[in-house]
Design a protein around this motif. Structure first.
Motif, PDB file in Angstrom:
ATOM      1  N   LEU A  12      63.694  78.119  17.759  1.00 45.56           N
ATOM      2  CA  LEU A  12      63.011  77.379  18.818  1.00 45.56           C
ATOM      3  C   LEU A  12      63.083  78.106  20.156  1.00 45.56           C
ATOM      4  CD1 LEU A  12      64.067  73.818  17.723  1.00 45.56           C
ATOM      5  CD2 LEU A  12      61.693  74.577  18.037  1.00 45.56           C
ATOM      6  N   SER A  16      57.812  79.212  23.386  1.00 46.01           N
ATOM      7  CA  SER A  16      57.823  78.071  24.300  1.00 46.01           C
ATOM      8  C   SER A  16      56.587  77.184  24.176  1.00 46.01           C
ATOM      9  CB  SER A  16      57.956  78.557  25.743  1.00 46.01           C
ATOM     10  OG  SER A  16      56.868  79.400  26.077  1.00 46.01           O
ATOM     11  N   VAL A  18      53.939  74.453  23.124  1.00 50.09           N
ATOM     12  CA  VAL A  18      54.075  73.151  22.470  1.00 50.09           C
ATOM     13  C   VAL A  18      52.978  72.994  21.419  1.00 50.09           C
ATOM     14  CG1 VAL A  18      55.195  72.057  24.441  1.00 50.09           C
ATOM     15  CG2 VAL A  18      52.712  71.900  24.191  1.00 50.09           C
ATOM     16  N   VAL A  34      58.891  74.534  12.599  1.00 48.30           N
ATOM     17  CA  VAL A  34      59.492  73.914  13.776  1.00 48.30           C
ATOM     18  C   VAL A  34      58.488  74.019  14.916  1.00 48.30           C
ATOM     19  CG1 VAL A  34      61.904  74.286  13.129  1.00 48.30           C
ATOM     20  CG2 VAL A  34      60.710  76.034  14.486  1.00 48.30           C
ATOM     21  N   HIS A  36      57.849  72.800  19.326  1.00 46.76           N
ATOM     22  CA  HIS A  36      58.160  72.087  20.562  1.00 46.76           C
ATOM     23  C   HIS A  36      57.074  71.029  20.748  1.00 46.76           C
ATOM     24  CE1 HIS A  36      61.189  74.975  21.774  1.00 46.76           C
ATOM     25  NE2 HIS A  36      60.335  75.956  21.498  1.00 46.76           N
ATOM     26  N   THR A  37      57.450  69.913  21.335  1.00 48.29           N
ATOM     27  CA  THR A  37      56.490  68.834  21.566  1.00 48.29           C
ATOM     28  C   THR A  37      56.558  68.380  23.013  1.00 48.29           C
ATOM     29  OG1 THR A  37      58.112  67.152  20.900  1.00 48.29           O
ATOM     30  CG2 THR A  37      56.684  68.041  19.169  1.00 48.29           C
ATOM     31  N   SER A  98      61.706  68.623  20.153  1.00 47.24           N
ATOM     32  CA  SER A  98      61.388  69.570  19.096  1.00 47.24           C
ATOM     33  C   SER A  98      61.502  68.863  17.753  1.00 47.24           C
ATOM     34  CB  SER A  98      62.307  70.790  19.146  1.00 47.24           C
ATOM     35  OG  SER A  98      63.663  70.396  19.050  1.00 47.24           O
TER      36      SER A  98
END
Length: 131
Positions: A12, A16, A18, A34, A36-37, A98
């Protein structure tokens, strides 16, 4: 993919963006991804597959719209997991966090979302290889 262990925290930290998942492993015909949100995703469905979410960090919400048009939201926190059944219209959103997902290889993140524009922060992809 290599046979080496993958540290999800390091994976992660390597990107960076999303809603731009990275493939951290493959198992049979499935990708382990995986991402990012932050912010809102788009309303979409996956007609052929369920969608598995595990929250690693932060909060992750999934708005669900049933066949009658009624909506409810599933709120997930670290350690929570949820499966969106195939054919279910849903829209993820998050104040930040995440997630880990299991999806058949080749599954596009925006499913059948064709009506309307895809926001710039949402990557329409079947996942990116982990750098």
């Amino acid at each position: 993919m290599t046979a080496k262990p993958v540290n999800l925290t390091e994976a992660l930290q390597s990107f960076s963006e999303v809603y731009s998942p990275r493939i951290v492993a493959r198992m049979n015909d499935y990708d382990v991804r995986v991402a990012h949100t932050r912010g809102e995703h788009v309303w979409h469905t996956h007609a052929e597959t369920d969608e598995f979410f595990l929250v690693l960090d932060g909060r992750f919400d999934i708005a669900i719209r049933d066949a009658d048009g009624h909506e409810h939201t599933v709120v997930l926190h670290p350690g929570d997991m949820y499966v969106v059944p195939r054919g279910t219209e849903h829209k993820p959103s998050s104040p930040g966090g995440s997630i880990l997902m299991f999806e058949p290889s080749g599954t596009v993140t925006t499913g059948d979302a064709a009506d309307g524009a895809i926001p710039a922060h949402v990557d329409r992809t079947a996942g990116h290889e982990l750098a």
